[in-house]
Design a protein around this motif. Structure first.
Motif, short mmCIF file in Angstrom:
data_model
loop_
_atom_site.label_atom_id
_atom_site.label_comp_id
_atom_site.label_asym_id
_atom_site.label_seq_id
_atom_site.Cartn_x
_atom_site.Cartn_y
_atom_site.Cartn_z
N UNK A 105 -4.90 -5.92 -8.16
CA UNK A 105 -6.23 -5.33 -8.30
C UNK A 105 -6.04 -3.83 -8.23
N UNK A 106 -6.83 -3.05 -8.93
CA UNK A 106 -6.56 -1.62 -8.97
C UNK A 106 -7.06 -0.90 -7.73
N UNK A 107 -8.16 -1.36 -7.15
CA UNK A 107 -8.69 -0.61 -6.01
C UNK A 107 -7.84 -0.82 -4.76
N UNK A 108 -7.69 0.24 -3.99
CA UNK A 108 -7.07 0.10 -2.67
C UNK A 108 -8.12 -0.50 -1.75
N UNK A 109 -9.36 0.02 -1.83
CA UNK A 109 -10.51 -0.61 -1.15
C UNK A 109 -11.67 -0.62 -2.14
N UNK A 110 -12.16 -1.78 -2.42
CA UNK A 110 -13.29 -1.89 -3.35
C UNK A 110 -14.55 -1.33 -2.69
N UNK A 111 -15.43 -0.74 -3.48
CA UNK A 111 -16.61 -0.10 -2.86
C UNK A 111 -17.50 -1.08 -2.11
N UNK A 112 -17.50 -2.36 -2.51
CA UNK A 112 -18.30 -3.35 -1.77
C UNK A 112 -17.72 -3.61 -0.38
N UNK A 113 -16.45 -3.25 -0.23
CA UNK A 113 -15.78 -3.52 1.05
C UNK A 113 -15.65 -2.24 1.89
N UNK A 114 -16.36 -1.20 1.49
CA UNK A 114 -16.19 0.11 2.09
C UNK A 114 -17.49 0.55 2.76
N UNK A 115 -17.41 1.00 3.99
CA UNK A 115 -18.61 1.49 4.67
C UNK A 115 -18.38 2.95 5.05
N UNK A 116 -19.13 3.86 4.41
CA UNK A 116 -18.97 5.28 4.73
C UNK A 116 -19.65 5.57 6.06
N UNK A 117 -19.14 6.57 6.76
CA UNK A 117 -19.76 6.92 8.05
C UNK A 117 -21.24 7.23 7.88
N UNK A 118 -21.57 7.91 6.78
CA UNK A 118 -22.97 8.27 6.50
C UNK A 118 -23.88 7.04 6.39
N UNK A 119 -23.31 5.90 5.98
CA UNK A 119 -24.11 4.67 5.85
C UNK A 119 -24.65 4.24 7.20
N UNK A 120 -23.99 4.69 8.26
CA UNK A 120 -24.39 4.27 9.59
C UNK A 120 -25.31 5.29 10.23
N UNK A 177 0.85 -1.20 0.00
CA UNK A 177 0.00 0.00 0.00
C UNK A 177 0.88 1.25 0.00
N UNK A 178 1.97 1.21 0.76
CA UNK A 178 2.88 2.37 0.82
C UNK A 178 3.56 2.58 -0.53
N UNK A 179 3.91 1.48 -1.19
CA UNK A 179 4.62 1.61 -2.47
C UNK A 179 3.72 2.17 -3.57
N UNK A 180 2.45 1.84 -3.54
CA UNK A 180 1.59 2.23 -4.67
C UNK A 180 0.73 3.46 -4.39
N UNK A 181 0.79 3.98 -3.17
CA UNK A 181 -0.07 5.14 -2.90
C UNK A 181 0.32 6.29 -3.83
N UNK A 182 -0.67 7.01 -4.29
CA UNK A 182 -0.42 8.14 -5.18
C UNK A 182 -0.10 7.74 -6.62
N UNK A 183 -0.05 6.46 -6.92
CA UNK A 183 0.35 6.02 -8.27
C UNK A 183 -0.86 5.59 -9.10
N UNK A 184 -0.72 5.70 -10.42
CA UNK A 184 -1.81 5.19 -11.26
C UNK A 184 -1.58 3.72 -11.61
N UNK A 185 -2.60 3.08 -12.20
CA UNK A 185 -2.55 1.62 -12.32
C UNK A 185 -1.42 1.11 -13.22
#
Ligand code: GLU
Length: 381
Positions: free
Chosen positions: A364-379, A344-352
């Motif tokens: 995989x291109x996503x750092x966190x896929x949207x299916x695996x992501x819970x926004x605070x607003x969702x709660x 994660x440290x090596x690829x942060x800020x980089x394009x695919x």
């Protein structure tokens, strides 16, 4: 045969109920189980089942029981001592539950969990299947932390949060925490004569959290704080939570008859089981800081991509839950990260295109896929 009277009050109408029982309720003196009290709880469990609910017990008491038998010193135990104490106590505890439930024709099944069993997805699904099977077969799972192998870094540490994780994992609609206090008070009742019991808590606000304070007794690890943490885990997953005193015989009958307790209402629109699992993680070992563009993308329901990540903190593995914050450090979301911290440290800020060169393989291109992501607003906050 006598028919068992179903509950008709506050404990009626639930489908699946997790009951957490604190150590101080179960063990007295130098490691003696309070058998008569356990019998009264078993009778209550039979009533709850007669009301149509599947019941799970999360029982503490292994360490408290074993330390007495092994004549270990008072005060905080060293890790090896508590592991040994749990080994001795758990065997007696499980046997006693099997016997008192057996008197009502109820079969008990022992489940010992370690932190990874609820935090790692594969083990979580596995544990859920086993416990689900026991319930389907009409048994009462009797659950505790596997304290003999749990070490400081990898333990729940208190059965309040363990019970909440189990309630969320099993899709329970009620979690009952039986402890030595009637419920949540506006202030510590021993210290403040004006302290009032709060009968219903609609939402766990910062004010409610402030009322919880921190104290715990010598026998049990969790104070009111861990009960509120448990409340967050349970209510987000769609379960109500009740805190009540277990210092009386038949404590569930007492709640149902209108005895004192605090009810935490579940979130009106609980997130999916998977999202509840993600946000309910006991530990989040990493923090990802993201830029304004990525904040916008997240709010539109998109995945978090490496170019938007400006900073990576902590030590984590692929699949761990991490916290996502904006540049000002405000928490925005939690999610399952797709890379180990090193990558994660090596690829942060980089394009695919660059990422492939860095990692030496198409990741995989996503750092966190949207299916695996819970926004605070969702709660809802
Ligand atoms: N798992 C511990 C035991 O059985 C109890 C933890 C707690 O008190 O919350 O002794």
């Amino acid at each position: 045969m006598t028919t068992i009277e179903a509950f008709a009050g506050p404990l009626s109408g639930y489908r699946r109920v997790v009951i957490k029982i604190g150590s101080a309720l179960l063990v007295e003196g130098r490691g003696t189980l309070k058998r008569g009290w356990m019998e009264s709880v078993a009778a209550d469990v039979a009533r709850l089942r007669a009301s149509g609910a599947g019941v799970l017990l999360v029982s503490s008491g292994a360490i408290a029981m074993g330390r007495g038998v092994l004549k270990l010193p008072k005060g905080r135990l060293k890790l090896e001592d508590s592991q040994a104490a749990a080994a001795v106590g758990q065997i007696a505890l499980a046997r006693a539950w099997a016997e008192v439930l057996g008197d009502h024709g109820i079969t008990a099944g022992q489940i010992l969990l370690t932190l990874g069993d609820t935090e790692e997805r594969r083990r979580y699904l596995n544990g859920r299947a086993t416990i689900g099977k026991l319930l389907k077969l009409g048994a009462v799972p009797v659950i505790n932390e596997n304290d003999t192998v749990a070490t400081t870094e990898i333990r729940y540490g208190d059965n309040d949060r363990l019970a909440a994780r189990v309630a969320a994992m099993m899709g329970a609609d009620l979690l009952v925490l039986l402890s030595d206090i009637d419920g949540l008070y506006t202030a510590p009742p021993q210290a403040d004569p004006d302290a009032r019991l709060i009968p219903v808590i609609d939402r766990i606000t910062p004010e409610i959290e402030a009322m919880a304070g921190g104290a715990a007794s010598e026998l049990s690890r969790g104070g009111m704080k861990t009960k509120i943490d448990a409340g967050k885990i349970a209510t987000v997953a769609g379960a109500a939570m009740i805190i009540a005193s277990g210092k009386v015989a038949a404590p569930l009958s007492r709640i149902d008859a209108g005895g004192p307790h605090s009810l935490f209402r579940p979130e009106a629109s609980p997130v999916t089981a998977r999202k509840a699992w993600i946000v309910g993680h006991i530990d989040a070992p990493g923090v990802l800081t993201i830029d304004a563009g990525a904040v916008k993308a997240l709010k539109q329901g998109r995945s978090l991509l490496p170019p938007g990540v400006t900073r990576v903190d902590g030590d984590f593995h692929r699949g761990d839950t991490v916290i996502v914050v904006d540049e000002a450090g405000n928490e925005l979301a939690r999610g399952l990260v797709a890379y180990d911290a090193v990558d994660a440290r090596r690829i942060r800020g980089q394009n695919s295109a660059v990422i492939e060169t860095i990692l030496g393989a198409p990741g995989r291109t996503e750092m966190i896929h949207r299916d695996d992501l819970v926004l605070k607003g969702d709660l809802g906050d």
